[in-house]
Design a protein around this motif. Structure first.
Motif, short mmCIF file in Angstrom:
data_model
loop_
_atom_site.label_atom_id
_atom_site.label_comp_id
_atom_site.label_asym_id
_atom_site.label_seq_id
_atom_site.Cartn_x
_atom_site.Cartn_y
_atom_site.Cartn_z
N ARG A 159 -6.24 7.23 -9.77
CA ARG A 159 -5.45 6.25 -10.50
C ARG A 159 -5.68 6.43 -12.00
O ARG A 159 -6.82 6.52 -12.44
N PHE A 184 -10.08 7.06 -11.55
CA PHE A 184 -11.02 7.07 -10.43
C PHE A 184 -10.23 7.34 -9.15
O PHE A 184 -9.02 7.13 -9.11
N PRO A 185 -10.90 7.83 -8.12
CA PRO A 185 -10.17 8.21 -6.89
C PRO A 185 -9.43 7.01 -6.30
O PRO A 185 -10.01 5.93 -6.20
N PRO A 215 -8.46 4.52 -3.80
CA PRO A 215 -9.05 4.17 -2.50
C PRO A 215 -8.00 3.86 -1.42
O PRO A 215 -8.38 3.68 -0.26
N ASP A 216 -6.74 3.82 -1.78
CA ASP A 216 -5.69 3.52 -0.79
C ASP A 216 -5.15 4.78 -0.12
O ASP A 216 -4.34 4.67 0.80
N LEU A 217 -5.53 5.95 -0.63
CA LEU A 217 -4.97 7.20 -0.09
C LEU A 217 -6.09 8.14 0.34
O LEU A 217 -7.11 8.26 -0.34
N LEU A 218 -5.88 8.79 1.45
CA LEU A 218 -6.85 9.77 1.92
C LEU A 218 -6.61 11.08 1.18
O LEU A 218 -5.50 11.33 0.70
N LEU A 222 0.84 -1.20 0.00
CA LEU A 222 0.00 0.00 0.00
C LEU A 222 0.88 1.25 0.00
O LEU A 222 1.97 1.23 0.55
N TYR A 247 -18.60 6.31 -16.60
CA TYR A 247 -18.16 6.55 -15.23
C TYR A 247 -19.25 7.20 -14.38
O TYR A 247 -19.57 6.74 -13.29
N ARG A 255 -4.59 -3.24 6.33
CA ARG A 255 -4.68 -3.98 5.07
C ARG A 255 -3.30 -4.25 4.47
O ARG A 255 -3.19 -4.84 3.39
#
Lengths: 482, 488
Positions: free
Chosen positions: A79, A274-275, A277-280, A49, B370, B199
C-alpha cells in the motif's frame, strides 16, 4: 556539437485491457456516466476487500515475456499511503519490493536504421486512481471513480536514452508492443499509455549522472518530444549560467509548450509503503508461464524480421509496416491478394497514409478495404489502368463509389490497348499536326527526344489518359520515323 | 416467562419441538432490551420492526419445513458488521450517519441460516479498546456490576449476552476483543483460526489480525453459531478454501488421551493468585476427566504486546484512511479547502484512542522507522508462531487465564492507555499467531466472573469447543447469570 549529453529514463503507465478492474468486478469501459462503473470496492466502502483479477496478472506476465524479462514466481502488493479525493481508500495498491516483472530489454530501430537496446528495470502491477473534475461544479471539485481500480502496469526503464528522438522511438516501440500482444488498447488520447520522463544532462565524457527532473503524465509522442527538448534546454541554460538543477516533479502543458514545477523532492510525501494485508502474494507456476508464453502472438520485432525476409522489404519499410498490428494485417492482406508486396508497401506508405493523416483517421477506420487496394494494384499490374488513372480510382474508392473494377467500369477508365483504335488515334494526331511531324522528321536524335513528348501528350489528351502508354509510344514512333 | 435464561442450544430445541415460536422468542428479547438496555447501553441500534418481520418469516418458513441451523433464533451483531439498510457505526461519530448499502458475509450467512437480527451492539470505536469506553455512544456497563466495564472491544455483545438481552451475538477479535469481554462478563466466546470466517463487510481494524467469532452462554452455543459463520468466501482473499469442519459432532467426545499445556509465562508472579488458582482448578477438572496436564513454554509471548501495538496501529493507520469526509460518513461543517476538509473531518469524527493509534501506526510506518518498528514486530510475530508450534508438539490444547484481572471500574484506566494495553498480554499472542482460542467462565472472584482461555492448534476449533463443552458439562460457571434484570 553540443558539449552536453542528455540522459533520459522513462516510467510508463500502461492501462491493461481487462474487462473488469484489478480488484473489483466493475467494468473498465470508458465513456460511461461518472461513477456508474464504481463498485462498493472502488468506492472504498467500509468493510470491502480487494480480490485480484487474474487476467491483469496474465497480461503483466505477457508483457514481461515479450521483453524477455525475468518473471518473478512470487510478487506482492503493497500500500502506498496518501490522501487525495480521487484515491478513495487513501492508499494505492501497488507493487514495490517484489514486482511481477524483473529486468528485460526492448530493442529500438532508430530513424537512421541503427539499433539500440533500452533496458527495462522492472514492471509492476497497480491500480489507477479516479479523476477529479474541476469544471461545472461551481467552484467545487467533482469526483469520478469510474477509472479507479483500472489495472495498470508501470514499466520503468534504465536511464538508457540519450535524446528526445530515442525516447520517442522507445515510446513508439512500446506502444506497438503492448498493442500487438493485446494487453492495452493503445488509445493515447484517452490516457491508455502515459509517460513520465526523467531527464538530466551532463558534460560529455562525464560519468556521473546529473540531477534529474521528472515530467509527469505526457500522453502523446509529440508532447513527449517537446517536453524533453524544452527541459534539456532549460537545464543546460541553468548549468551554463552557473546554476544547479533542483530535483523536482514538473508538469508540461502541451498546448502552451510551457512546463512548471509541481513539487520539489523536499515536499515529497512519505508514502509509508507496507505489504497489503488484504492480498496474498501472487504465485506463478512454471506451467502458467509456459502457457502464457505459448499464447503470445508474433511480436513487432519478429514481424519486422519476417517482412524483410518474406516480402523483400527494406528495414525502413518493414519497420513502418510492422509497427502496429492493424497496419501489418492490412499490408499483408494487400500484399497477398495483389501478389506484389513492393507495390502494396508503396501504396500504403504513400497514398493511403497521406489520406489517413489528412483526415486524422487510424488504419482501423480506413474507408478503403485491403481487398479493394489489392484489386487496384492488380489492375495496375495487368495494364488495365495506368498509374495516373489509378490515383483517380483510388480517390473514387475512398469516397465509397465501389470496388476498383466497378469504378473503372462505371467511369470508363479502362486503358485503351486495342491497337486498331490506337492506330486510328495516332493517324489522326499526325494528320492534324503535320508541321510538328515534319519538324520532327527533320530534327536530329537529341531534339527528336524532346519533341516526341508533344505527340504523347496529344495522344493522352485525346484518350483522356486511357491510352496504354507503351503501345502509344510504339505506334507514334512507327508513324513518325516510319 | 424465563425463556431468556435458556441457552441458544436449548432455544433451538424448543423451536424444533414446536414449543415456542420465533416471534415469541423475538418479542421476549426485544422486550428485555427495551426494559433493560437503557441502563446497560449494550445496543447502538435495535431493529425491532425488522426483527419481528424476520421472526414471522422464520415461523412461516419452519411451517413449510425449513430446517436452517439457526431458524428463528434471535441474535445480535456487533456494530462492526455491515448490515444492508441499517446504520453501521463501528462505535464512531465518523459513521454515525452511515447506512450500509450491503450485508457483511457473516450477516448474510446468519440470515440465510434463519437467524433473526435483534440489533447492532455497542463497541469500542473501530474496535480499539479493552473496556468499551471509547465508543461514541458511551460506555457499556457490566451487568455484574454497573459501575464496571464489560471489557472490549466487543463489550456490547458480551454485556447483552450476559444480561440475557440476546441468546448469542457476533463479535470480532483483533487482540482479544471477543475473549476478554467474554471473560469479564462470564460468557463463552471464540476467536477462530485466521481466515476461517470471511472478513467481507467487517469494518477493518488490523486486517492481518481481525477475525470474527461467536459469543454466547456456552461452548455448545458457540459451536452452533460458528458452524454458520465459517466457510470460504471468494470476496475475501485471505479466506481459506478448505472443507468445513463439523463443530457439533465431537462436542461430547471424552477427554481421555488429551494433553493440556500450561504455559509458565501465563502464570507470572504478578498475576492475581485467585485468577491463577481458578485457572489451575480448571486444569484439574480436565485431569479428572482423563486429560494429562503438562507444562509448556512460550518465551516470546512477553514480546507480544509491543509487537501488537506496532502492527495493529500500522495497519489501522492505513485502513482508516478511507474515512476522509469525501464519500460517506462524517464531514466537518463548511470546509474552506481540501486540507481543512480532511483535517477537521478526521479530528472531529474520530475519538482520542483512534487518533492515538493512527498516529502511532503512521509513525511506525514512516521512512526511517519502518525497519526498526514494523519489520521488527513482524519478526517477533514469527517467533511467537514458532513458540506455539513447539508447544503444540507437547500439548493438544493450551490453557491459561484470559485476562489478568476481573472487570475494573469504569474510568479507572481511561487516562492510562499503556496499562490498558498491558492487560491484553494473554490474548494478543494468539492473534499474532493466527490461532483459534476461546474464553469460558472458570469461576468468580468477589461476585465477578473470571475467564479461562483455551488455545488450539490451527483449525482445531472443534477440539477446544469439545474441551470447553466437557468442562461445562461438569461445572455450572457458565450458567451463572448476573442479578441485573433477573426479576424482569
Amino acid at each position: 556539437m553540443s558539449a552536453w549529453e542528455t540522459v533520459i529514463g522513462l516510467e510508463i503507465h500502461v492501462q491493461l485491457a481487462t474487462k473488469t478492474k484489478i480488484f473489483s468486478s466493475a467494468s473498465t469501459a470508458v465513456g460511461a456516466e461518472p461513477n456508474s462503473h464504481a463498485s462498493l470496492v472502488d468506492l472504498a466502502m467500509p468493510g470491502t476487500l480487494p480480490v485480484l483479477n487474474r487476467e491483469a496478472v496474465n497480461m503483466a506476465v505477457k508483457f514481461g515475456l515479450a521483453v524477455g524479462a525475468e518473471i518473478n514466481r512470487r510478487s506482492a502488493f503493497e500500500r502506498k499511503n496518501y490522501f487525495y479525493p480521487d484515491l478513495p481508500k487513501g492508499y494505492q495498491t501497488t507493487q514495490l519490493a517484489e514486482p511481477i516483472v524483473g529486468t528485460g530489454n526492448i530493442e529500438l530501430i532508430l530513424d537512421d536504421g541503427s539499433r539500440k537496446t533500452v533496458r527495462i528495470h522492472h514492471a509492476h502491477l497497480e491500480e489507477d486512481a479516479g479523476k477529479s473534475l474541476h469544471e461545472d461544479f461551481h467552484g467545487m471539485t467533482g469526483i469520478d471513480l469510474n477509472r479507479a481500480g483500472t489495472p495498470l502496469i508501470e514499466v520503468v526503464t534504465e536511464p538508457d536514452m540519450r535524446s528526445a528522438e530515442e525516447a520517442v522511438a522507445f515510446a513508439r516501440t512500446l506502444h506497438s508492443l503492448v498493442t500487438a500482444i493485446g494487453i492495452c488498447d493503445g488509445e493515447m488520447s484517452q490516457g491508455s499509455l502515459r509517460f513520465d520522463v526523467n531527464v538530466s544532462v551532463r558534460r560529455k565524457g562525464e560519468e556521473k549522472l546529473g540531477t534529474r527532473t521528472e515530467t509527469k503524465n505526457l500522453n502523446s509522442f509529440r508532447f513527449m518530444e517537446m517536453a524533453i527538448k524544452k527541459e534539456v534546454e532549460r537545464q543546460i541554460d541553468i548549468l551554463e549560467d552557473g546554476g544547479s538543477i533542483t530535483q523536482e516533479t514538473r508538469l508540461f502543458n502541451g498546448d502552451t509548450g510551457v512546463s512548471r514545477s509541481m513539487r520539489s523532492k523536499e515536499d515529497a510525501n512519505d508514502y509509508r509503503y507496507f505489504p497489503c494485508p488484504d492480498l496474498l502474494p501472487v504465485m506463478l507456476s512454471e506451467e502458467q508461464i509456459i502457457e502464457l508464453k505459448n499464447s503470445l502472438p508474433e511480436l513487432p520485432a519478429q514481424r519486422l524480421g519476417r517482412f524483410v525476409e518474406q516480402y523483400g522489404l527494406s528495414d525502413y519499410d518493414a519497420r513502418i509496416l510492422s509497427s502496429d498490428l492493424a497496419t501489418s494485417d492490412y499490408f499483408e492482406a494487400v500484399a497477398e491478394r495483389s501478389d506484389d508486396a513492393k507495390l502494396a508497401a508503396n501504396w500504403i506508405m504513400g497514398e493511403l497514409t497521406a489520406r489517413l493523416n489528412a483526415e486524422e483517421r487510424s488504419i482501423k477506420e480506413c474507408p478503403m478495404s485491403a481487398s479493394h487496394l489489392a484489386e487496384l494494384i492488380a489492375r495496375l499490374k495487368d495494364n488495365t489502368i495506368s498509374s495516373k488513372i489509378a490515383k483517380q480510382v483510388f480517390e473514387a474508392c475512398w469516397n465509397g463509389e465501389g470496388s476498383p473494377d466497378q469504378v473503372i467500369e462505371a467511369r470508363g477508365l479502362k486503358q485503351v490497348s486495342d491497337s486498331g483504335e490506337l492506330q486510328k488515334m495516332v493517324d489522326k494526331i499526325i494528320a492534324e499536326n503535320t508541321t510538328q511531324a515534319e519538324a520532327y522528321r527533320a530534327a536530329d536524335e537529341a531534339k527528336r527526344k524532346k519533341m516526341f513528348g508533344f505527340f504523347v501528350g496529344q495522344a493522352m489528351k485525346a484518350s483522356q489518359g486511357k491510352a496504354n502508354p507503351q503501345q502509344i509510344n510504339e505506334l507514334l514512333m512507327k508513324a513518325l520515323e516510319g | 416467562m424465563t425463556l431468556h435464561k435458556h441457552t441458544l442450544t436449548e432455544l433451538k430445541a424448543l423451536l424444533d419441538a414446536g414449543k415456542v415460536s420465533a416471534r415469541e422468542l423475538t418479542d421476549t428479547f426485544l422486550a428485555r432490551i427495551e426494559a433493560l438496555d437503557g441502563e446497560l447501553n449494550s445496543f447502538v441500534t435495535v431493529t425491532a420492526e425488522q426483527a419481528r418481520r424476520e421472526a414471522d418469516a422464520a415461523d412461516a418458513a419452519r411451517s413449510k419445513g425449513d430446517t436452517g441451523l439457526l431458524n428463528g433464533l434471535p441474535i445480535a451483531h456487533k456494530d462492526i458488521f455491515c448490515t444492508d439498510g441499517v446504520r453501521t457505526s463501528c462505535g464512531s461519530r465518523m459513521l454515525d450517519n452511515f447506512i450500509s448499502p450491503y450485508d457483511a458475509t457473516v450477516v448474510e450467512k446468519m440470515r440465510a441460516a434463519g437467524a433473526i437480527m435483534l440489533g447492532k451492539t455497542n463497541m469500542d470505536e473501530f474496535a480499539m479498546g479493552s473496556s468499551n469506553e471509547t465508543s461514541f455512544y458511551g460506555p457499556v456497563k457490566n451487568p455484574w456490576d454497573l459501575s464496571r466495564v464489560p471489557g472490549g472491544s466487543s463489550g456490547g455483545s458480551a454485556a447483552a449476552v450476559a444480561a440475557r438481552l440476546a441468546p448469542a451475538a457476533t463479535g470480532t477479535d483483533t487482540g482479544g476483543s471477543i475473549r476478554q469481554p467474554a471473560a469479564l462478563t462470564g460468557i463463552t466466546g471464540l476467536k477462530p483460526t485466521y481466515g476461517t470466517v470471511s472478513r467481507w463487510g467487517m469494518i477493518a481494524f488490523a486486517s492481518s489480525l481481525d477475525q470474527a467469532g461467536p459469543m454466547a452462554q456456552s461452548a455448545a452455543d458457540c459451536a452452533l453459531m460458528l458452524q454458520t459463520m465459517v466457510g470460504h468466501d471468494s470476496k475475501d482473499s485471505t479466506s481459506l478454501d478448505r472443507t468445513t469442519d463439523n463443530y457439533l459432532a465431537d462436542l461430547d467426545k471424552p477427554l481421555a488421551g488429551l494433553t493440556v499445556g500450561l504455559p509458565e509465562e501465563f502464570f507470572p508472579a504478578s498475576l492475581d493468585d485467585r485468577i491463577a488458582e481458578l485457572t489451575r482448578e480448571t486444569a484439574r477438572e480436565l485431569e479428572r476427566q482423563g486429560a494429562k496436564v503438562v507444562s509448556v513454554s512460550l518465551p516470546s509471548v512477553k514480546l507480544s504486546v509491543p509487537a501488537y501495538y506496532v502492527i495493529a496501529p500500522a495497519e489501522a493507520s492505513s485502513n482508516l484512511s478511507r474515512f476522509d469526509g469525501v464519500r460517506y460518513g462524517y464531514r466537518c461543517q463548511d470546509p474552506v479547502d481540501l486540507m481543512d476538509l480532511y483535517k477537521r473531518s478526521r479530528s472531529e469524527g474520530f475519538g482520542d484512542e483512534v487518533q492515538r493509534r493512527i498516529l502511532v501506526g503512521t509513525y511506525a510506518l514512516s521512512h526511517g522507522y519502518y525497519d526498526a518498528y514494523y519489520l521488527r514486530a513482524q519478526k517477533v510475530r514469527r517467533l511467537i508462531s514458532d513458540d506455539f508450534a513447539r508447544a503444540f508438539e507437547k500439548a493438544d490444547v493450551i490453557l491459561g487465564p484470559t485476562s489478568p484481572e476481573v472487570a475494573f471500574q469504569l474510568g479507572a484506566k481511561k487516562d492510562d492507555p499503556v496499562t490498558m494495553y498491558m492487560a491484553d498480554v494473554f490474548t494478543i499472542a494468539v492473534n499474532l499467531a493466527g490461532l483459534p482460542a476461546l474464553s469460558m467462565p472458570g469461576g468468580m472472584i468477589d461476585g465477578l466472573p473470571v475467564g479461562v482461555q483455551l488455545i488450539g492448534n490451527y483449525f482445531r476449533e472443534g477440539q477446544i469447543l469439545n474441551v470447553a463443552h466437557r468442562y461445562q458439562q461438569a461445572t455450572d460457571w457458565h450458567r451463572q447469570a448476573p442479578a441485573f434484570g433477573g426479576e424482569k
